[in-house]
Enzyme design. Sequence first.
Site, PDB file in Angstrom:
ATOM      1  N   ARG A 153       0.813  -1.217   0.000  1.00 47.99           N
ATOM      2  CA  ARG A 153       0.000   0.000   0.000  1.00 47.99           C
ATOM      3  C   ARG A 153       0.852   1.276   0.000  1.00 47.99           C
ATOM      4  O   ARG A 153       0.313   2.387   0.079  1.00 47.99           O
ATOM      5  CB  ARG A 153      -0.925  -0.027   1.218  1.00 47.99           C
ATOM      6  CG  ARG A 153      -2.027   1.019   1.182  1.00 47.99           C
ATOM      7  CD  ARG A 153      -2.900   0.996   2.429  1.00 47.99           C
ATOM      8  NE  ARG A 153      -3.758   2.155   2.448  1.00 47.99           N
ATOM      9  CZ  ARG A 153      -4.871   2.290   1.746  1.00 47.99           C
ATOM     10  NH1 ARG A 153      -5.269   1.302   0.976  1.00 47.99           N
ATOM     11  NH2 ARG A 153      -5.583   3.397   1.797  1.00 47.99           N
ATOM     12  N   HIS A 196      -8.754   8.553   7.499  1.00 49.96           N
ATOM     13  CA  HIS A 196      -7.780   9.112   6.566  1.00 49.96           C
ATOM     14  C   HIS A 196      -7.620   8.119   5.424  1.00 49.96           C
ATOM     15  O   HIS A 196      -7.362   6.938   5.646  1.00 49.96           O
ATOM     16  CB  HIS A 196      -6.448   9.336   7.268  1.00 49.96           C
ATOM     17  CG  HIS A 196      -5.554  10.312   6.570  1.00 49.96           C
ATOM     18  ND1 HIS A 196      -5.196  10.174   5.236  1.00 49.96           N
ATOM     19  CD2 HIS A 196      -4.942  11.454   7.015  1.00 49.96           C
ATOM     20  CE1 HIS A 196      -4.416  11.173   4.894  1.00 49.96           C
ATOM     21  NE2 HIS A 196      -4.244  11.968   5.948  1.00 49.96           N
ATOM     22  N   HIS A 197      -7.767   8.620   4.194  1.00 47.36           N
ATOM     23  CA  HIS A 197      -7.730   7.733   3.031  1.00 47.36           C
ATOM     24  C   HIS A 197      -6.333   7.126   2.815  1.00 47.36           C
ATOM     25  O   HIS A 197      -6.191   6.094   2.136  1.00 47.36           O
ATOM     26  CB  HIS A 197      -8.146   8.506   1.781  1.00 47.36           C
ATOM     27  CG  HIS A 197      -8.767   7.663   0.720  1.00 47.36           C
ATOM     28  ND1 HIS A 197      -8.805   6.286   0.773  1.00 47.36           N
ATOM     29  CD2 HIS A 197      -9.390   8.001  -0.445  1.00 47.36           C
ATOM     30  CE1 HIS A 197      -9.408   5.814  -0.298  1.00 47.36           C
ATOM     31  NE2 HIS A 197      -9.768   6.829  -1.067  1.00 47.36           N
ATOM     32  N   ALA A 198      -5.320   7.735   3.382  1.00 41.44           N
ATOM     33  CA  ALA A 198      -3.980   7.174   3.258  1.00 41.44           C
ATOM     34  C   ALA A 198      -3.877   5.829   3.958  1.00 41.44           C
ATOM     35  O   ALA A 198      -3.094   4.966   3.559  1.00 41.44           O
ATOM     36  CB  ALA A 198      -2.942   8.139   3.835  1.00 41.44           C
TER      37      ALA A 198
END
Length: 219
Positions: A13, A190-192
């Site tokens: 990721r 948080h999309h991270a």
Amino acid sequence: MEFTPLDMNSWPRAGVFCYFYRMAPTGYSITLHMDVTRLRRRVKEAGLKFFPVYLWLVTGCLNEQEAFKMAIREGQPGYYDTLTPLYASFHPEDHTFSLMWTRYDEDFSVFYRNYCENQRLFGDNRGILCQPQTPPPENAYTVSCVPWVEFSHFAVHSYENKPYFFPSVESGKFFERDGKIWMPLSLTCHHAATDGYHIHVFQQSLQRAMDGFSGEEQG
């Protein structure tokens, strides 16, 4: 409380994380509707308080995925082995609240006992922190409820510019539909760190945990 650094050269990721953390910082909120029909009945039968049961179940299901436990320490992305719930202790006398935390334990009876002890010792304290002599641990995430409001959407936005990847979780007022009791549950992420897939896995896990709760769970 252990922190495991991630190898950015091998972490699948890594590219997504860098994009949503540095290039296009992005967060999102989503509200789930959880069936609490069986859970409410079992909590009542066992003579328990619903809120600490809710804290324990949500935290346990978040702990199942590394994505929800991500943080940056000394510039290094990684994840904690567990999260600690940081929640609001409401003061009905003046309608204010203070923040309190109870370390998660896989044994429900241990967590429940520690929660009740914290309430006994610190529940009447005013100010932003109920436990003023001890700061919240580094792995503390925000989880609370607004039991007076039935909502279909809820979002928490931070205006402080710092990396924060833990989810913020908020539940709302129960409502009845199709003969069942439902609880709105909002997650701001948080999309991270997380995508929709992580939310899906969490939702499925939490519903199973709620349906199977007996009040005698041990790790």
